[in-house]
Design a protein around this motif. Structure first.
Motif, PDB file in Angstrom:
ATOM      1  N   UNK A 223       0.797  -1.227   0.000  1.00 26.96           N
ATOM      2  CA  UNK A 223       0.000   0.000   0.000  1.00 26.96           C
ATOM      3  C   UNK A 223       0.836   1.287   0.000  1.00 26.96           C
ATOM      4  N   UNK A 224       1.810   1.447   0.930  1.00 22.78           N
ATOM      5  CA  UNK A 224       2.449   2.769   1.061  1.00 22.78           C
ATOM      6  C   UNK A 224       3.249   3.199  -0.158  1.00 22.78           C
ATOM      7  N   UNK A 225       3.764   2.233  -0.927  1.00 24.48           N
ATOM      8  CA  UNK A 225       4.707   2.586  -1.988  1.00 24.48           C
ATOM      9  C   UNK A 225       4.191   2.287  -3.388  1.00 24.48           C
ATOM     10  N   UNK A 226       2.955   1.794  -3.499  1.00 30.01           N
ATOM     11  CA  UNK A 226       2.494   1.360  -4.816  1.00 30.01           C
ATOM     12  C   UNK A 226       2.408   2.504  -5.815  1.00 30.01           C
ATOM     13  N   UNK A 227       1.806   3.618  -5.414  1.00 30.93           N
ATOM     14  CA  UNK A 227       1.605   4.719  -6.366  1.00 30.93           C
ATOM     15  C   UNK A 227       2.936   5.308  -6.834  1.00 30.93           C
ATOM     16  N   UNK A 228       3.869   5.675  -5.928  1.00 31.14           N
ATOM     17  CA  UNK A 228       5.153   6.181  -6.445  1.00 31.14           C
ATOM     18  C   UNK A 228       5.926   5.128  -7.240  1.00 31.14           C
ATOM     19  N   UNK A 229       5.823   3.840  -6.847  1.00 32.18           N
ATOM     20  CA  UNK A 229       6.505   2.779  -7.603  1.00 32.18           C
ATOM     21  C   UNK A 229       5.942   2.674  -9.020  1.00 32.18           C
ATOM     22  N   UNK A 230       4.618   2.743  -9.148  1.00 32.66           N
ATOM     23  CA  UNK A 230       3.982   2.658 -10.464  1.00 32.66           C
ATOM     24  C   UNK A 230       4.413   3.824 -11.357  1.00 32.66           C
ATOM     25  N   UNK A 351      12.309  -2.812   4.019  1.00 35.09           N
ATOM     26  CA  UNK A 351      12.687  -3.495   2.784  1.00 35.09           C
ATOM     27  C   UNK A 351      12.970  -2.502   1.663  1.00 35.09           C
ATOM     28  N   UNK A 352      12.174  -1.445   1.601  1.00 33.45           N
ATOM     29  CA  UNK A 352      12.396  -0.431   0.569  1.00 33.45           C
ATOM     30  C   UNK A 352      13.718   0.282   0.787  1.00 33.45           C
ATOM     31  N   UNK A 353      14.023   0.581   2.049  1.00 32.32           N
ATOM     32  CA  UNK A 353      15.286   1.246   2.348  1.00 32.32           C
ATOM     33  C   UNK A 353      16.490   0.383   2.022  1.00 32.32           C
ATOM     34  N   UNK A 354      16.363  -0.927   2.197  1.00 34.65           N
ATOM     35  CA  UNK A 354      17.474  -1.838   1.930  1.00 34.65           C
ATOM     36  C   UNK A 354      17.594  -2.184   0.451  1.00 34.65           C
ATOM     37  N   UNK A 355      16.476  -2.087  -0.278  1.00 37.12           N
ATOM     38  CA  UNK A 355      16.499  -2.478  -1.694  1.00 37.12           C
ATOM     39  C   UNK A 355      15.923  -1.354  -2.549  1.00 37.12           C
ATOM     40  N   UNK A 356      14.662  -1.488  -2.957  1.00 35.11           N
ATOM     41  CA  UNK A 356      14.002  -0.462  -3.755  1.00 35.11           C
ATOM     42  C   UNK A 356      12.502  -0.599  -3.564  1.00 35.11           C
ATOM     43  N   UNK A 357      11.725   0.162  -4.330  1.00 39.16           N
ATOM     44  CA  UNK A 357      10.281   0.195  -4.125  1.00 39.16           C
ATOM     45  C   UNK A 357       9.574  -1.050  -4.639  1.00 39.16           C
ATOM     46  N   UNK A 358      10.298  -1.947  -5.285  1.00 37.77           N
ATOM     47  CA  UNK A 358       9.710  -3.230  -5.678  1.00 37.77           C
ATOM     48  C   UNK A 358       9.703  -4.218  -4.520  1.00 37.77           C
ATOM     49  N   UNK A 359      10.534  -3.988  -3.507  1.00 35.11           N
ATOM     50  CA  UNK A 359      10.683  -4.930  -2.398  1.00 35.11           C
ATOM     51  C   UNK A 359       9.360  -5.229  -1.677  1.00 35.11           C
ATOM     52  N   UNK A 360       8.475  -4.244  -1.431  1.00 39.56           N
ATOM     53  CA  UNK A 360       7.215  -4.577  -0.752  1.00 39.56           C
ATOM     54  C   UNK A 360       6.360  -5.589  -1.515  1.00 39.56           C
TER      55      UNK A 360
END
Length: 394
Positions: A223-230, A351-360
């Motif tokens: 949920x928190x990162x879906x829109x910016x990731x898209x 997970x996002x901080x350790x990798x990227x916005x695909x991690x969630x």
């Protein structure tokens, strides 16, 4: 009676949920524009304040509801939301605003309170369908509220909108007070049987809470990162990203209002594993997608999986629900779901901080696979010793 009560409870919950579910996406705007908070990291913490408080308070309010009445508890939750919204709308500083969110969490909990009340007027398949409609009410509010409040905020400051919207839960309380009957008097021959079943039922409720936790964790992880990731992955506009975000919830509503909601498939023992499998597949499709069309396909599969899971979980909840402790049961489920949301949000951030916005997305897929294992355990534990697979208990 349940057929006449259900629309009242659904409408009152939808009205109350509009603000509770629709305002959090605007916390960043409130904190920066109203309270001059410069560090956006605080937005995430404010987002989980009411969730944590609800998780802590829900079991307590459930026990109180069983003792003093589920209708009273529903009124308490709606009035509690109104008080919290007034404090939030008048808050002179960020600390007071945080306290308002704490009040919202501790005194709210309209979903669990509404579900427990419905258990007093519905049983079996009727209760299952009522719980399905309750989820539809929540998802309708989740889709409509950000659009509605975004429109209002062109004229009204975001924080001040809380004050005006406090009338909504008060209106909900009035609907319940005038149109929903008091709890029916409990008791009767069936209560002794339910008491004898309580020990074995407690183990089933524990497993169901674990399933709720696993499913909600997987659902909230992205949920928190879906829109910016898209937007980053496809270059889509914010409007398109918002449509993709809402699509699984829209799929749920479409199936809910269609004849498919009564399909015998949703009562099959393998319904939940099938739904979770679709859910995990949707995350894999999205995580590996590079185009808007591919993400769209993943969101469609996610909507089908989410709907199947929720219908199956609601059917299992209705099967286990006993009127005498319905408040405690739904309070425990609500608490499990809220703790799952908190854990998913925190771990998704890590997970996002350790990798990227695909991690969630991968985190949600892994959580779903673990939950599939729990469904197999739940199915096997429901068989009597020596019972063959596929045979139903009498």
């Amino acid at each position: 009676m349940s057929q006449s009560v259900l629309p009242v409870v659904l409408l009152s919950h939808f009205i109350a949920a509009l603000v509770a579910l629709g305002m959090p996406p605007f916390f960043g705007l409130i904190l920066t524009d109203t309270f001059a908070v410069e560090h956006t990291v605080w937005v995430g913490w404010f987002y989980i304040i009411p969730t944590v408080c609800t998780a802590l308070a829900a079991p307590f309010w459930g026990r109180i509801a069983d003792r003093f009445g589920r209708r009273w508890s529903l009124l308490r939750a709606q009035i509690g939301l109104a008080v919290a919204f007034v404090i939030a709308g008048l808050a002179p500083g960020v600390v007071t605003f945080a306290m308002a969110l704490m009040v919202q969490g501790f005194l709210g909990g309209t979903f669990a309170a509404s579900s427990a009340y419905l258990s007093t007027v519905a049983r079996g398949q009727n209760l299952t369908q009522s719980l399905n409609w309750m989820q539809g009410s929540a998802r309708s509010a989740m889709i409509l509220a950000p659009i509605l409040f975004g429109f209002f905020m062109t004229w009204v400051p975001a924080q001040r909108l809380y004050l005006y919207m406090a009338i909504l839960p008060l209106l909900s309380a009035l609907l319940v007070w005038k149109l929903a009957p008091p709890d029916p008097v409990s008791g009767g021959p069936g209560d002794q049987k339910h008491s004898r079943e309580r020990v074995s039922a407690s183990a089933s409720w524990l497993r169901l809470r674990l399933l709720y936790f696993g499913f909600n964790f997987a659902l909230v992880a992205s949920f928190p990162y879906f829109i910016p990731w898209t937007q980053e992955r496809t270059g889509s506009t914010a409007a398109m990203a918002g449509v993709l975000y809402s699509l699984p919830h829209a799929i749920y509503l479409i199936i809910l209002v269609s004849p498919l909601r009564r399909s015998v498939f949703f009562g099959n023992p393998w319904t939940l594993p099938a739904g979770l499998t679709l859910f995990a597949l949707s995350y894999v499709i999205q995580a590996t997608a590079g185009t808007t069309a591919a993400i769209l396909a993943g969101r469609l599969v996610m909507g089908l999986g989410m709907t199947t899971c929720l219908f199956a979980l609601n059917a299992e909840t209705a099967r286990l629900t006993r009127t005498e402790n319905a408040g405690q049961s739904f309070g425990a489920l609500d608490s499990a779901g809220k703790w799952a949301g908190v854990a998913a949000g925190v771990l998704a951030g890590v997970a996002t901080g350790m990798s990227n916005q695909t991690a969630p997305l991968w985190l949600g897929a892994v959580a779903t696979l673990f939950t599939i294992t729990l469904t197999v355990t739940l199915r096997q534990s429901r068989r009597l010793p020596g019972q063959r697979p596929g045979r139903r208990q009498p």
